[in-house]
Design an enzyme around this catalytic site. Structure first.
Site, PDB file in Angstrom:
ATOM      1  N   LYS A 126       3.057  -8.759  -8.542  1.00 18.04           N
ATOM      2  CA  LYS A 126       2.298  -8.371  -7.352  1.00 18.04           C
ATOM      3  C   LYS A 126       2.927  -7.138  -6.699  1.00 18.04           C
ATOM      4  O   LYS A 126       4.055  -6.754  -7.030  1.00 18.04           O
ATOM      5  CB  LYS A 126       2.288  -9.525  -6.346  1.00 18.04           C
ATOM      6  CG  LYS A 126       3.654  -9.861  -5.768  1.00 18.04           C
ATOM      7  CD  LYS A 126       3.582 -11.019  -4.790  1.00 18.04           C
ATOM      8  CE  LYS A 126       4.958 -11.302  -4.191  1.00 18.04           C
ATOM      9  NZ  LYS A 126       4.918 -12.432  -3.224  1.00 18.04           N
ATOM     10  N   ARG A 175       0.647 -21.883   4.630  1.00 15.76           N
ATOM     11  CA  ARG A 175      -0.454 -20.953   4.360  1.00 15.76           C
ATOM     12  C   ARG A 175      -1.587 -21.729   3.678  1.00 15.76           C
ATOM     13  O   ARG A 175      -1.951 -22.802   4.115  1.00 15.76           O
ATOM     14  CB  ARG A 175       0.060 -19.782   3.522  1.00 15.76           C
ATOM     15  CG  ARG A 175       1.217 -19.050   4.230  1.00 15.76           C
ATOM     16  CD  ARG A 175       1.573 -17.721   3.630  1.00 15.76           C
ATOM     17  NE  ARG A 175       2.044 -17.786   2.263  1.00 15.76           N
ATOM     18  CZ  ARG A 175       2.829 -16.859   1.717  1.00 15.76           C
ATOM     19  NH1 ARG A 175       3.252 -15.842   2.437  1.00 15.76           N
ATOM     20  NH2 ARG A 175       3.209 -16.962   0.465  1.00 15.76           N
ATOM     21  N   TYR A 212       6.413  15.410  15.203  1.00 11.97           N
ATOM     22  CA  TYR A 212       5.131  15.301  15.898  1.00 11.97           C
ATOM     23  C   TYR A 212       5.193  14.394  17.119  1.00 11.97           C
ATOM     24  O   TYR A 212       5.842  13.358  17.076  1.00 11.97           O
ATOM     25  CB  TYR A 212       4.057  14.788  14.934  1.00 11.97           C
ATOM     26  CG  TYR A 212       3.811  15.703  13.767  1.00 11.97           C
ATOM     27  CD1 TYR A 212       3.203  16.942  13.942  1.00 11.97           C
ATOM     28  CD2 TYR A 212       4.188  15.336  12.479  1.00 11.97           C
ATOM     29  CE1 TYR A 212       2.962  17.778  12.866  1.00 11.97           C
ATOM     30  CE2 TYR A 212       3.962  16.163  11.402  1.00 11.97           C
ATOM     31  CZ  TYR A 212       3.356  17.402  11.595  1.00 11.97           C
ATOM     32  OH  TYR A 212       3.135  18.219  10.545  1.00 11.97           O
TER      33      TYR A 212
END
Length: 242
Positions: free
Chosen positions: A14, A110, A239
């Site tokens: 994965k 889960r 930035y």
């Protein structure tokens, strides 16, 4: 050789093979004798098929039921997370057989079946639908990489209590992740799912200090320092003047 005869390797590739390349990792694992590979999401499995990976692929997370026909056509194995998902899947009327692994929730918190009655309902559906092929059952340890072993033992016992309810044992019953594979070979069962350990990385400092054999990292990254700048306190950088 550490696990012994009778336990297969499920190579977890994965997240792009933990950054090592999912296709390259899957191909190497299968060539080295892994029984199958596993991924987290359906798109990861499809990506492997597109690049010629022809072995068994298990999607560990829950797949959208609308995607099941694609997975069936590509011979991708999916996990059953619960009876509601299975009911929705059966309404899709698959044209191709679909291999499934039943996921048991034993403490990770889960997806997965949580109660014996839900498991019995799943078996009723599987008996009625010939397109669904039960190939395995699995769970996932939450604390196998930690010093306290009581949670892992409790999860394993809960899982095996569920497995005993199966009318017939499926081909692959698997529970161990990398940490459990290294530290608790007694939990090996039919297969182990080796993820981060497959790439030579210990799942935690605790596991690394107790490895049964030495790991060698399959990939390293090296860089070179090219510039050092000294700035005054509160100077902004880049930035947004952050």
């Amino acid at each position: 050789s550490y696990l012994g005869i009778g336990t297969s390797i499920i190579a977890v590739v994965k997240a792009d093979g933990y950054g090592h390349g999912s296709v390259e990792s899957a191909r190497a694992a299968l060539e080295a004798g892994a029984a199958m590979v596993s991924v987290a999401t359906p798109d990861e499995a499809v990506e492997l098929r597109k690049h010629g990976i022809g072995g068994d692929i298990l999607v560990m997370a829950t797949s959208p039921v609308e995607f099941a026909e694609t997975e069936a056509a590509l011979n991708i194995t999916v996990s059953i997370p619960g009876i509601d998902w299975l009911k929705a899947l059966c309404r899709e009327r698959l044209e191709n057989p679909l291999k499934v692994h039943i996921k048991i929730e034993c403490g990770m918190g889960r997806s997965g079946l949580r109660e014996p009655d839900e498991l019995r309902s799943v078996f009723e559906f599987l008996e009625q639908d010939e397109q669904l092929i039960l190939d395995g059952a699995f769970m996932h340890f939450s604390c196998a990489d930690e010093e306290c072993r009581s949670t892992t033992q409790e999860q394993y016992e809960r899982f095996m209590a569920f497995v005993k309810l199966f009318p017939k044992k499926p081909r692959l019953v698997h529970a161990s992740n990398s940490a459990a594979t290294f530290l608790s070979p007694e939990y090996a069962l039919d297969a182990v799912r080796v993820g981060i350990g497959l790439y030579g990385i210990a799942p935690s400092d605790y596991v690394r200090e107790r490895l049964p054999f030495q790991l060698q990292r399959s990939l390293t990254m090296e860089s070179k320092l090219v510039q050092v700048k000294k700035l005054k306190k509160d100077s902004s950088i880049s930035y947004g003047a952050t």
